[in-house]
Write a protein that holds these residues in place. Structure first.
Motif, PDB file in Angstrom:
ATOM      1  N   LYS A   1     -12.547  10.371   2.952  1.00  0.00           N
ATOM      2  CA  LYS A   1     -11.478  10.580   1.974  1.00  0.00           C
ATOM      3  C   LYS A   1     -11.919  11.566   0.896  1.00  0.00           C
ATOM      4  O   LYS A   1     -11.137  12.412   0.441  1.00  0.00           O
TER       5      LYS A   1
ATOM      6  N   PRO B   1      -7.610   1.349  -1.207  1.00  0.00           N
ATOM      7  CA  PRO B   1      -7.254   1.718   0.169  1.00  0.00           C
ATOM      8  C   PRO B   1      -6.594   0.545   0.891  1.00  0.00           C
ATOM      9  O   PRO B   1      -6.674  -0.603   0.437  1.00  0.00           O
ATOM     10  N   LEU B   2      -5.960   0.837   2.019  1.00  0.00           N
ATOM     11  CA  LEU B   2      -5.230  -0.188   2.757  1.00  0.00           C
ATOM     12  C   LEU B   2      -6.110  -1.393   3.065  1.00  0.00           C
ATOM     13  O   LEU B   2      -5.663  -2.546   2.978  1.00  0.00           O
TER      14      LEU B   2
ATOM     15  N   TRP C   1       0.819  -1.209   0.000  1.00  0.00           N
ATOM     16  CA  TRP C   1       0.000   0.000   0.000  1.00  0.00           C
ATOM     17  C   TRP C   1       0.856   1.264   0.000  1.00  0.00           C
ATOM     18  O   TRP C   1       0.604   2.197  -0.772  1.00  0.00           O
TER      19      TRP C   1
ATOM     20  N   ASP D   1      -3.477   4.087  -2.721  1.00  0.00           N
ATOM     21  CA  ASP D   1      -4.613   4.561  -1.931  1.00  0.00           C
ATOM     22  C   ASP D   1      -5.777   5.067  -2.785  1.00  0.00           C
ATOM     23  O   ASP D   1      -6.934   4.919  -2.412  1.00  0.00           O
TER      24      ASP D   1
END
Length: 394
Positions: free
Chosen positions: A160, A32-33, A22, A28
């Motif tokens: 986000k 995403p993680l 990641w 990202d």
């Protein structure tokens, strides 16, 4: 090496490998993680690492290690679902019940019907339906898996995108909250066993009475004590639901859903969700990956995943287009809402784990659903970002 040392080797892999992919891969925007962790779990499973390096896989993920990881994963996901239940806020949904009811109903109903139709296609080939499932359970389970919205991950993605606290973000939370209740109610219907129906009715009756006592107790005790009592309540509800045949995950959601978020400090609740995702949920992703299978053949599994992804995404977008026409939304607004509500990730994976535990689906079907959930979540931010930017420009 001792079992404890091998267990720590497994944890070292679980936490280091996804983070490096990641961070160094700068994934990202697309993944995403949490998505990278899910994909890592699949790669470490028997279908990929186990097929390429069977001896290494058997050494690291031997029976004692797998059992220990499963115990950590079980508690992690119970905590996660419990928090999701606590954070449900139906008061705003009730205040805007016409709009919320129309939108949530279409968002759930359209992909559910399309997903059930896709399940009919899977039934034409052996190996997809679980050994203990009736056809209606399989159809409803796959349909609901295609209709699920992952409320906790939706919150992270909207943070986000910087729309969580905006009016649009709060509306989307209302729709997802209503659908979250339907998800667990339908799961309870799927898991109903006529041999245990008396036990299940008894569980619900006792749960209702205990809820009245628990709510009074939670109001009476100091705020610091509520966390301890909440965890006791969570373990008790999970145990009782599992004993009744409804699965401990249903009990975990119910344990949270009957509690009020205002009883807890919101900042502490946010921190707890963050820490659960950081500290223990990666173990759940690994345990999930260890359950994947490719026995039907890689192309068949990928084909099934593509079919399920198409109906789940297409169903949400179609549903929100219909809702937009009904309620007078701009087209871009309906598109943004549709893409955000189709986010699957954790809740769908938890839902699919329950179906696999109860032998409603096979490991091959579980693998296809897992790939569908990953694809759904990876599409969300890249598809929503340009529309939001266009919207901001006016």
């Amino acid at each position: 090496m001792s079992s404890s040392e091998i267990f720590l080797v497994a944890l070292l892999i679980v936490f280091s490998l996804p983070y490096l992919v990641w961070r160094l891969g700068r994934t990202d925007h697309v993944a995403p993680l949490v998505v990278v962790q899910i994909l890592t779990g699949i790669v470490l499973g028997p279908g990929v690492l186990g097929a390429a390096f069977p001896e290494l896989h058997r050494f690291v993920f031997n029976a004692p290690v797998t059992q220990a990881l499963s115990g950590v994963a079980q508690w992690a996901v119970m905590l996660f679902v419990w928090i999701a239940g606590i954070e449900l806020d139906l008061r705003q949904a009730w205040a805007h019940r016409r709009e919320s009811g129309i939108t949530a109903g279409l968002a759930m109903g359209v992909p559910l019907l399309l997903g059930a139709a896709a399940a009919v296609v899977l039934l034409l080939t052996p190996g997809w339906i679980g050994p203990r499932a009736l056809p209606w359970q399989f159809l409803l389970g796959i349909g609901m898996a295609c209709a699920v919205t992952a409320l906790p991950i939706l919150i992270l993605l909207m943070e986000k995108l910087q729309i969580l606290r905006a009016p649009l973000g709060q509306r989307i939370l209302r729709y997802a909250s209503l659908d979250d209740i339907v998800i667990w109610a339908v799961l309870a219907i799927i898991l109903t066993e006529w041999a245990r129906v008396g036990r299940q009715i008894g569980f619900l009756a006792v749960f209702g009475l205990c809820t009245l006592f628990m709510r009074r107790l939670m109001r009476a005790v100091p705020p610091a004590d509520r966390w301890y009592l909440g965890l006791i309540w969570l373990a008790a509800c999970g145990l009782a639901a599992d004993w009744a045949g409804l699965h401990y995950m249903v009990g975990a959601f119910l344990a949270g859903a009957v509690m009020d978020a205002e009883w807890f400090d919101q900042a502490q609740l946010d921190q707890l969700r963050h820490h659960v995702l950081l500290v223990v949920m990666p173990v759940f992703f690994l345990s999930t990956g260890l359950r994947t299978e490719w026995q039907a053949g890689g192309l068949a599994v990928l084909g099934a995943a593509a079919l399920l992804l198409a109906v789940s995404v297409g169903g949400k977008l179609l549903a929100m287009r219909l809702a937009g026409r009904w309620l007078g939304w701009p087209r871009d607004e309906a598109r943004v809402i549709g893409w955000l509500l189709q986010t699957k990730a954790l809740i769908m994976i938890i839902f699919a784990n329950v179906l696999l535990d109860k032998a409603i689906i096979t490991s091959v079907t579980f693998t296809a659903l897992l790939l569908m959930a990953v694809g759904s979540t990876m599409l969300t931010v890249p598809m929503v970002t340009p529309t939001l930017a266009r919207w901001a420009r006016g």
